[in-house]
Design a protein around this motif. Structure first.
Motif, mmCIF file in Angstrom:
data_model
loop_
_atom_site.group_PDB
_atom_site.id
_atom_site.type_symbol
_atom_site.label_atom_id
_atom_site.label_comp_id
_atom_site.label_asym_id
_atom_site.label_seq_id
_atom_site.Cartn_x
_atom_site.Cartn_y
_atom_site.Cartn_z
ATOM 1 N N GLU A 119 0.732 -1.216 -0.295
ATOM 2 C CA GLU A 119 0.595 -0.279 -0.179
ATOM 3 C C GLU A 119 1.108 0.959 -0.390
ATOM 4 O O GLU A 119 0.598 2.440 -0.054
ATOM 5 N N ILE A 120 2.087 0.984 0.346
ATOM 6 C CA ILE A 120 2.607 2.344 0.949
ATOM 7 C C ILE A 120 4.216 1.861 -0.630
ATOM 8 O O ILE A 120 4.869 3.394 -1.256
ATOM 9 N N GLU A 126 -1.542 13.148 3.997
ATOM 10 C CA GLU A 126 -2.728 13.946 3.291
ATOM 11 C C GLU A 126 -3.396 13.695 2.286
ATOM 12 O O GLU A 126 -4.764 12.936 2.310
ATOM 13 N N LYS A 127 -2.515 12.689 1.612
ATOM 14 C CA LYS A 127 -2.851 12.487 0.556
ATOM 15 C C LYS A 127 -3.423 11.257 0.613
ATOM 16 O O LYS A 127 -4.829 10.580 0.565
ATOM 17 N N PHE A 128 -2.862 10.026 1.395
ATOM 18 C CA PHE A 128 -2.909 8.992 1.849
ATOM 19 C C PHE A 128 -2.925 8.189 2.767
ATOM 20 O O PHE A 128 -4.017 7.245 2.660
ATOM 21 N N GLY A 129 -3.474 9.029 3.592
ATOM 22 C CA GLY A 129 -3.610 8.480 4.808
ATOM 23 C C GLY A 129 -2.704 7.141 5.542
ATOM 24 O O GLY A 129 -3.411 6.782 6.524
ATOM 25 N N ILE A 130 -1.066 8.036 5.062
ATOM 26 C CA ILE A 130 -0.577 6.361 5.956
ATOM 27 C C ILE A 130 0.742 7.983 6.537
ATOM 28 O O ILE A 130 1.146 8.712 5.852
ATOM 29 N N ASP A 131 0.940 7.153 7.327
ATOM 30 C CA ASP A 131 2.254 7.723 8.246
ATOM 31 C C ASP A 131 3.226 6.649 8.276
ATOM 32 O O ASP A 131 3.007 5.395 9.020
ATOM 33 N N LYS A 132 4.010 7.365 7.636
ATOM 34 C CA LYS A 132 5.360 5.850 7.558
ATOM 35 C C LYS A 132 5.986 5.592 8.856
ATOM 36 O O LYS A 132 6.939 4.586 8.616
ATOM 37 N N ARG A 133 6.009 6.685 9.626
ATOM 38 C CA ARG A 133 6.380 6.531 11.010
ATOM 39 C C ARG A 133 6.325 5.415 11.682
ATOM 40 O O ARG A 133 7.243 4.058 12.308
ATOM 41 N N ILE A 134 4.488 4.383 11.166
ATOM 42 C CA ILE A 134 4.392 3.660 12.093
ATOM 43 C C ILE A 134 5.332 2.346 11.650
ATOM 44 O O ILE A 134 6.127 0.978 12.428
ATOM 45 N N PHE A 135 5.960 2.351 10.432
ATOM 46 C CA PHE A 135 6.146 1.433 9.287
ATOM 47 C C PHE A 135 7.738 0.992 10.950
ATOM 48 O O PHE A 135 8.322 -0.058 10.806
ATOM 49 N N HIS A 136 8.542 2.238 10.537
ATOM 50 C CA HIS A 136 9.570 2.350 10.584
ATOM 51 C C HIS A 136 10.013 1.918 12.219
ATOM 52 O O HIS A 136 10.863 1.451 12.609
ATOM 53 N N LEU A 137 9.029 2.171 12.550
ATOM 54 C CA LEU A 137 9.234 2.325 14.220
ATOM 55 C C LEU A 137 8.752 1.012 14.925
ATOM 56 O O LEU A 137 9.146 -0.094 15.326
ATOM 57 N N SER A 138 7.912 0.161 13.853
ATOM 58 C CA SER A 138 7.604 -1.624 13.563
ATOM 59 C C SER A 138 8.651 -1.982 13.882
ATOM 60 O O SER A 138 8.595 -3.057 14.492
#
Length: 316
Positions: free
Chosen positions: A125-126, A217-229
């Motif tokens: 999705e990202i 803003e456009k895709f509703g994705i906070d990439k920090r979630i994946f890096h922190l995971s």
């Protein structure tokens, strides 16, 4: 690398991973040629970090400057296409430039700062296939206005050629050592005068604005979630610490304002034009021509061949 001035190529961005890898290369007694790909979006901190690496480690630096007119047109095309992975032009040309230089200088080894401990895996999705040049060229054909005469790209076939025919190998040494991100930051700050730029891949202003603003803003994705995971999975932080990190603002308000003004000015976009781009319907990369779409008619035959091979092996 015997007989050559350099035994490997190491791409540097001024970020944590490539900076630490350069330091380790010095400790290991390697003779890397440091290579930086300048796509026109370097932050001042990234430039200073690279200068410190060269000065303190004594390595040579080769800088490839991408044609600004062409990459600007391609980045605008990706924005207008409304696809999620608008960093592909930078990611693809970075790899293409490294392999081209390696072949030119007869260097058989590339060192990459990529590592599973801090980067891990991004869900579909990202992100999208970085080597799908059919997709890249179709997006540019539909939205671009400038011919890509000098812009280096690399396809899956090109990657096969460099790796299997020419024999250039890519290595990720950080996967082979104990790699703790917070400890590494302390080491490179002390040894190389490295300065933090605030986030994963934030040494590049385009990437910082894309990840910090456009994605959420456009895709509703906070990439920090994946890096922190990824850091949780590697035992470097706790889940509680990650949740506290996510409570912080995605973007420092002052940095956001400066970056937004710079982003629009550099791409020659007005505020209304940019807002219009943000409001366009989201498209999957497969909406445009792609390798996967091209190979789809052959999928039943591929599946059949796999079954035949499996059956043959069982009968043996």
């Amino acid at each position: 690398g015997k007989g050559n001035e350099y035994d490997c190529i190491l791409g540097v961005s001024g970020g944590v991973d490539s900076t630490y890898l350069a330091l380790k290369a010095k400790e290991w007694g390697l003779r890397p040629l440091l290579v930086h790909i300048d796509n026109g979006w370097n932050s001042e901190l990234a430039v200073n970090n690279i200068e410190n690496i060269v000065k303190k480690l004594g390595f040579d630096l080769y800088t490839t400057v991408i044609n600004w007119i062409e990459i600007k047109d391609l980045q605008l095309s990706y924005l207008k296409a409304s696809v999620v992975d608008i960093d592909i032009p930078t990611d693809n040309t970075f790899v293409a430039a490294l392999y081209r230089l390696a072949r030119k200088k007869n260097i058989k080894h590339l060192l990459s700062g990529y590592n599973l401990v801090t980067e891990g895996w991004m869900p579909p999705e990202i992100s999208y296939d970085k080597y799908d040049t059919i997709n890249l060229r179709d997006i540019h054909k539909k939205f671009g206005t400038v011919k890509l005469k000098t812009f280096p790209t690399i396809s899956k076939l090109g990657l096969f050629y460099y790796q299997k025919i020419i024999g250039i190998k890519s290595h990720s040494p950080l996967d082979l050592i104990d790699y703790n991100k917070s400890e590494v930051k302390e080491i490179i700050t002390k040894e190389l005068g490295w300065r933090d730029y605030g986030g994963k891949h934030y040494e590049n202003i385009f990437t910082r604005f894309y990840q910090g603003f456009i994605l959420p803003e456009k895709f509703g994705i906070d990439k920090r979630i994946f890096h922190l995971s990824t850091l949780i999975c590697s035992g470097q932080i706790s889940r509680e610490a990650a949740l506290l990190e996510l409570e912080k603002a995605k973007y420092d308000p002052e940095v956001y304002k400066t970056d937004r003004d710079f982003f629009l000015k550099k791409l020659k976009l007005t505020n209304p034009e940019f807002e219009s781009i943000l409001s366009q319907p989201i498209r999957k990369h497969s909406y445009y021509r792609s390798y996967s779409n091209m190979l789809k008619p052959f999928k039943p035959y591929y599946t059949l061949m796999k079954k035949i091979v499996k059956l043959t092996s069982v009968m043996r």
